[in-house]
Design a protein around this motif. Structure first.
Motif, short mmCIF file in Angstrom:
data_model
loop_
_atom_site.label_atom_id
_atom_site.label_comp_id
_atom_site.label_asym_id
_atom_site.label_seq_id
_atom_site.Cartn_x
_atom_site.Cartn_y
_atom_site.Cartn_z
N LEU A 36 0.84 -1.21 0.00
CA LEU A 36 0.00 0.00 0.00
C LEU A 36 0.87 1.26 0.00
O LEU A 36 1.83 1.34 0.76
CB LEU A 36 -0.90 0.01 1.24
CG LEU A 36 -1.87 -1.15 1.38
CD1 LEU A 36 -2.60 -1.08 2.71
CD2 LEU A 36 -2.85 -1.17 0.21
N VAL A 84 -9.12 -2.91 -1.73
CA VAL A 84 -7.99 -2.99 -0.79
C VAL A 84 -8.46 -3.59 0.53
O VAL A 84 -7.78 -4.44 1.12
CB VAL A 84 -7.35 -1.60 -0.57
CG1 VAL A 84 -6.32 -1.63 0.54
CG2 VAL A 84 -6.72 -1.09 -1.86
N ASN A 103 -8.27 4.45 3.03
CA ASN A 103 -7.53 5.32 2.12
C ASN A 103 -7.75 6.76 2.56
O ASN A 103 -8.85 7.31 2.41
CB ASN A 103 -8.01 5.11 0.68
CG ASN A 103 -7.24 5.96 -0.31
OD1 ASN A 103 -6.30 6.68 0.06
ND2 ASN A 103 -7.63 5.90 -1.57
#
Length: 197
Positions: A36, A84, A103
């Motif tokens: 990430l 994700v 995020n």
């Protein structure tokens, strides 16, 4: 007292203390495999592990979840973030804890609805960490490719080790700070909670 040590020694102490929480070290190691951008393990799982160790409690006691921030402004859709999150579910399967992945490039899209105040778009995961309700919470850790720990602590570590909760009136409303600090103080009565300015 650790909070009075020079910063380099506080960093060594932080790693030693956090390493006593087996779930936390597993979350760090597993998150590193996700690739990430700009990720950190952050928030309560870090400072609450420190509080537990400093007050002679089991390292993971009372930790509700483990927060992973990352920053990807290439696609602000919920679908991209959800992909994700789903990948994370697989990576974290079998851990005896909830891991929340968010995020931080998307926070401004939902923050006002949840907290009642607008949030300008963040430019990085660090900027998101900077806006936590208490400076004590402004802490992030990640594993680099070489196994080194990267620690982001814009307000230092002394308050964390000294059990001081200090308000950070950058973004979160006073009510959020007061609710969180009251909840923490009930669980860790040794804390010194400073008043909102």
């Amino acid at each position: 007292m650790i909070g009075r040590l020079p910063l380099d020694e506080q960093l060594d102490a932080l790693r030693a203390v956090l390493s006593r929480n087996d779930v936390l070290t597993q979350v760090l190691a597993r998150t590193a495999t996700l690739g990430l951008p700009g990720w950190y393990l952050t928030a309560g799982c870090l400072f609450q592990t420190v509080w537990n160790v400093v007050t002679d409690r089991p390292p993971g006691q009372g930790i509700k979840d483990y927060d992973v921030f990352y920053f990807d402004d290439r696609d602000l859709s919920w679908e991209a973030e959800d992909a994700v999150i789903k990948a994370g579910r697989e990576v974290f399967a079998g851990l005896p804890a909830e891991v929340e992945i968010r995020n931080e490039a998307r926070v401004h899209l939902w923050y006002e609805t949840k907290f009642g105040v607008p949030c300008p778009p963040y430019a990085s995961s660090e900027a998101a960490i900077d806006s936590f309700a208490a400076t004590t919470c402004c802490l992030g850790v990640r594993l680099e490719g070489d196994g080194r720990w990267r620690v982001y602590a814009p307000h230092g570590l002394s308050d964390v080790f000294n059990l001081v909760v200090r308000p950070n009136p950058v973004l979160a409303p006073r009510a959020v700070y007061e609710a969180k600090s009251a909840r923490w103080h009930a669980r860790w009565p040794e804390l010194t909670v400073l008043d909102w300015p």
